[in-house]
Design a protein around this motif. Sequence first.
Motif, mmCIF file in Angstrom:
data_model
loop_
_atom_site.group_PDB
_atom_site.id
_atom_site.type_symbol
_atom_site.label_atom_id
_atom_site.label_comp_id
_atom_site.label_asym_id
_atom_site.label_seq_id
_atom_site.Cartn_x
_atom_site.Cartn_y
_atom_site.Cartn_z
ATOM 1 N N UNK A 196 -11.126 52.830 13.175
ATOM 2 C CA UNK A 196 -12.052 53.079 12.065
ATOM 3 C C UNK A 196 -11.462 52.595 10.750
ATOM 4 N N UNK A 197 -10.151 52.789 10.586
ATOM 5 C CA UNK A 197 -9.491 52.322 9.375
ATOM 6 C C UNK A 197 -9.571 50.811 9.221
ATOM 7 N N UNK A 198 -9.374 50.096 10.310
ATOM 8 C CA UNK A 198 -9.454 48.642 10.268
ATOM 9 C C UNK A 198 -10.867 48.181 9.927
ATOM 10 N N UNK A 199 -11.876 48.888 10.436
ATOM 11 C CA UNK A 199 -13.265 48.530 10.133
ATOM 12 C C UNK A 199 -13.565 48.735 8.639
ATOM 13 N N UNK A 200 -13.063 49.823 8.075
ATOM 14 C CA UNK A 200 -13.264 50.087 6.651
ATOM 15 C C UNK A 200 -12.596 49.006 5.807
ATOM 16 N N UNK A 201 -11.377 48.656 6.146
ATOM 17 C CA UNK A 201 -10.640 47.653 5.378
ATOM 18 C C UNK A 201 -11.286 46.276 5.503
ATOM 19 N N UNK A 202 -11.774 45.955 6.690
ATOM 20 C CA UNK A 202 -12.462 44.671 6.876
ATOM 21 C C UNK A 202 -13.717 44.610 6.025
ATOM 22 N N UNK A 203 -14.433 45.728 5.940
ATOM 23 C CA UNK A 203 -15.635 45.753 5.111
ATOM 24 C C UNK A 203 -15.291 45.609 3.640
ATOM 25 N N UNK A 204 -14.270 46.305 3.175
ATOM 26 C CA UNK A 204 -13.860 46.159 1.774
ATOM 27 C C UNK A 204 -13.531 44.706 1.464
ATOM 28 N N UNK A 205 -12.807 44.063 2.372
ATOM 29 C CA UNK A 205 -12.457 42.658 2.174
ATOM 30 C C UNK A 205 -13.696 41.765 2.159
ATOM 31 N N UNK A 206 -14.627 42.004 3.077
ATOM 32 C CA UNK A 206 -15.826 41.160 3.146
ATOM 33 C C UNK A 206 -16.755 41.403 1.957
ATOM 34 N N UNK A 207 -16.717 42.611 1.362
ATOM 35 C CA UNK A 207 -17.577 42.881 0.204
ATOM 36 C C UNK A 207 -17.182 42.033 -0.995
#
Length: 262
Positions: A196-207
């Motif tokens: 879940x942490x990796x998914x959150x960080x990936x989203x922050x990066x993609x935003x």
Amino acid sequence: MRTQSPAAAPATYPAGPDDGMTAVAAVDLVKVYGSGDTAVRALDGVTVGFARAQFTAIMGPSGSGKSTLMHCLAGLDTATSGRALLGGTDLTTQSDKVLTRVRRERIGFVFQSFNLLPQLTAEQNITLPLDLAGKRAETGLFAHLTDVLGIKDRLSHRPSELSGGQQQRVALARALVSRPEVVFADEPTGNLDSRSGAEVLSFLSSSVRDLGQTIVMVTHDPAAAAYADRVVLLADGKVAGDLDRPSHAEIADALQRLGARR
């Protein structure tokens, strides 16, 4: 890749009006807690700028001042001296009423503890800042965020009916739905499992890439910081280094050298 040593002097931010490229900045920022012999100088003349449409992580040993810096830049804490600039607005000179409006309308927040209201549905939590400001969510942006974050089918659920990862995704949508000038994320993966942490960080990066969002994240985790475009290092209340697109190993090494200097 440019990597600046933690021992090197960081670039300074000019103490002038909004330059159009810097989303938020500290200029000679000082924060002292207490007084006399018990005074603690949490920030000791910090000058640093954070570029628009960039993902920056703030790191440092425990007690380095990273959370204090974020709180002052977000208008959540009052600086002792110096300036905290959001675009062309000096937050250190604003009234509490103005700061409340700035935090609601110009800043997004993501916290370790999610900070969702338990009596509201996921959708109501997402739109709450806009509701308080008397605004409506952009239909396209709301749909994009809930789709990319995988919560479209959970919008009618309350926080108690969501997993930790789902709750943090709701918090992410809430932070971004108003198109804030900057999103401050304080240990956003601290209560999540690794996936879940990796998914959150990936989203922050993609935003940053997809929405042009500015992200400033405080973290103690080198693996989390490796998602960022830039890592600013603090030690003893001062900027101690600046790393450009560093790897996990480079961040860990820089932190180890900082710890050895103390």
